[in-house]
Design a protein around this motif. Structure first.
Motif, PDB file in Angstrom:
ATOM      1  N   PRO A 151      -7.341   2.824  -7.109  1.00 37.04           N
ATOM      2  CA  PRO A 151      -6.258   1.839  -7.158  1.00 37.04           C
ATOM      3  C   PRO A 151      -4.874   2.461  -7.362  1.00 37.04           C
ATOM      4  O   PRO A 151      -3.880   1.929  -6.864  1.00 37.04           O
ATOM      5  CB  PRO A 151      -6.636   0.948  -8.347  1.00 37.04           C
ATOM      6  N   GLY A 152      -4.812   3.580  -8.058  1.00 35.03           N
ATOM      7  CA  GLY A 152      -3.527   4.251  -8.235  1.00 35.03           C
ATOM      8  C   GLY A 152      -2.962   4.734  -6.915  1.00 35.03           C
ATOM      9  O   GLY A 152      -1.757   4.636  -6.665  1.00 35.03           O
ATOM     10  N   HIS A 153      -3.836   5.251  -6.049  1.00 34.36           N
ATOM     11  CA  HIS A 153      -3.386   5.682  -4.730  1.00 34.36           C
ATOM     12  C   HIS A 153      -2.914   4.491  -3.898  1.00 34.36           C
ATOM     13  O   HIS A 153      -1.911   4.581  -3.174  1.00 34.36           O
ATOM     14  CB  HIS A 153      -4.525   6.402  -3.997  1.00 34.36           C
ATOM     15  N   ALA A 154      -3.636   3.371  -4.014  1.00 30.57           N
ATOM     16  CA  ALA A 154      -3.247   2.178  -3.262  1.00 30.57           C
ATOM     17  C   ALA A 154      -1.905   1.635  -3.746  1.00 30.57           C
ATOM     18  O   ALA A 154      -1.074   1.200  -2.937  1.00 30.57           O
ATOM     19  CB  ALA A 154      -4.333   1.111  -3.390  1.00 30.57           C
ATOM     20  N   LEU A 155      -1.688   1.668  -5.050  1.00 32.85           N
ATOM     21  CA  LEU A 155      -0.409   1.214  -5.596  1.00 32.85           C
ATOM     22  C   LEU A 155       0.728   2.106  -5.108  1.00 32.85           C
ATOM     23  O   LEU A 155       1.799   1.623  -4.718  1.00 32.85           O
ATOM     24  CB  LEU A 155      -0.458   1.199  -7.120  1.00 32.85           C
ATOM     25  N   ALA A 156       0.503   3.416  -5.110  1.00 38.83           N
ATOM     26  CA  ALA A 156       1.541   4.345  -4.647  1.00 38.83           C
ATOM     27  C   ALA A 156       1.851   4.114  -3.175  1.00 38.83           C
ATOM     28  O   ALA A 156       3.017   4.151  -2.756  1.00 38.83           O
ATOM     29  CB  ALA A 156       1.085   5.792  -4.877  1.00 38.83           C
ATOM     30  N   LEU A 157       0.817   3.866  -2.391  1.00 46.08           N
ATOM     31  CA  LEU A 157       1.012   3.635  -0.956  1.00 46.08           C
ATOM     32  C   LEU A 157       1.865   2.391  -0.708  1.00 46.08           C
ATOM     33  O   LEU A 157       2.646   2.341   0.246  1.00 46.08           O
ATOM     34  CB  LEU A 157      -0.348   3.488  -0.280  1.00 46.08           C
ATOM     35  N   SER A 158       1.739   1.399  -1.582  1.00 54.35           N
ATOM     36  CA  SER A 158       2.500   0.158  -1.418  1.00 54.35           C
ATOM     37  C   SER A 158       3.870   0.214  -2.082  1.00 54.35           C
ATOM     38  O   SER A 158       4.609  -0.767  -2.059  1.00 54.35           O
ATOM     39  CB  SER A 158       1.701  -1.017  -1.988  1.00 54.35           C
TER      40      SER A 158
END
Length: 272
Positions: A151-158
């Motif tokens: 989820p941290g990677h997904a948050l950074a991507l957004s």
């Protein structure tokens, strides 16, 4: 840790991965010997209060065997020091593709979920929701290098990075518990937590919290958010693996009730 492996299966160091567990020669099975952490709720506890303890009791009763434990904190070398040393024969919860044990069919699938106060009028439908860039969002950090979970990677991507708060796995309390306490105090607006931990600690929170599955963005399709959990035995013990597969097929409804008692969120096979 196996739990860290379930949090970040792609590349996280886990205790059990330190050494493969060979199959020792044993006489006819006299007990169901389980390897477990004595203080690792919601999974296991020496007082028998974890959901894996309850599943182990169900297996032992089904097999008509007494239940015995080899207790050891789930840290580096867990499999080598327990199963590899011939002290036990079964780990109740391992990733289904875990390489250091011979694994059964999965008995549940779970994911990271968003934990948020029920006072929120609605839940984000995707990581693109602009509220995730405005909220203080907690994420679990794993490994010696404090790598973020998916989820941290997904948050950074957004673009949701400025207000993200990381919670390392080591600490006086589990990271999931610390995140839920922060939600209780209002220090966080939401948190992405590995499902079994999220369900357990949210269920015992002092304020009403809800869990919500947020699908990963398409750009991270190679990084799974949903993981299948199985039981692990000695790599050569196909007889026990087959017996456990049969047990899971027959007793899945009872396993599901145990998981539901602990608030474990479960997803279908086609979820990722």
């Amino acid at each position: 840790m196996r739990r860290a492996l379930a949090l970040l299966l792609a590349g996280t160091v886990c205790a059990a991965a330190a050494q493969e567990a060979p199959r020792p020669q044993q006489p006819q099975r006299q007990a169901l010997r389980v390897c477990a952490d004595p203080d690792n709720l919601p999974y296991s506890h020496q007082d028998g209060s974890g959901f894996e303890n309850r599943i182990a009791r169900l297996v032992a009763s089904d097999f008509g065997l007494p239940l015995e434990y080899a207790w050891l904190p789930d840290r580096r070398g867990f499999v080598r020091k327990t199963m590899g040393a011939g002290l036990c024969d079964l780990i109740v919860g391992v990733p289904a593709d875990f390489e250091r044990t011979l694994n059964t069919r999965p008995y549940y699938r779970s994911s990271y979920v968003l934990v948020e106060p029920e006072t929120h009028l609605s839940s984000p439908a995707s990581f693109a929701d602009p509220r995730l860039r405005e909220w203080r969002v907690g994420v679990q950090l794993v490994g010696d290098d404090l790598a973020t979970t998916p989820p941290g990677h997904a948050l950074a991507l957004s673009g949701a990075v400025d207000r993200v708060v990381g919670y390392p796995i080591p600490g006086a309390q589990p990271a999931a518990a610390r995140m839920v306490h922060a939600l209780e105090r209002g220090d966080l607006d939401a948190a992405f937590v590995w499902g079994p931990q999220a369900g357990f600690y949210a269920k015992h929170a002092s304020v009403p919290l809800r869990l919500h599955y947020v699908p990963p963005p398409a750009a991270l399709k190679e990084q799974p958010f949903v993981f299948a959990i199985a039981m692990g035995v000695h790599r050569g013990d196909r007889a026990l693996r087959e017996r456990l597969d049969d047990f899971i097929a027959r007793r899945q409804p009872e396993i599901d009730r145990i998981l539901a008692d602990y608030g474990v969120p479960r997803l279908p096979e086609d979820a990722r």
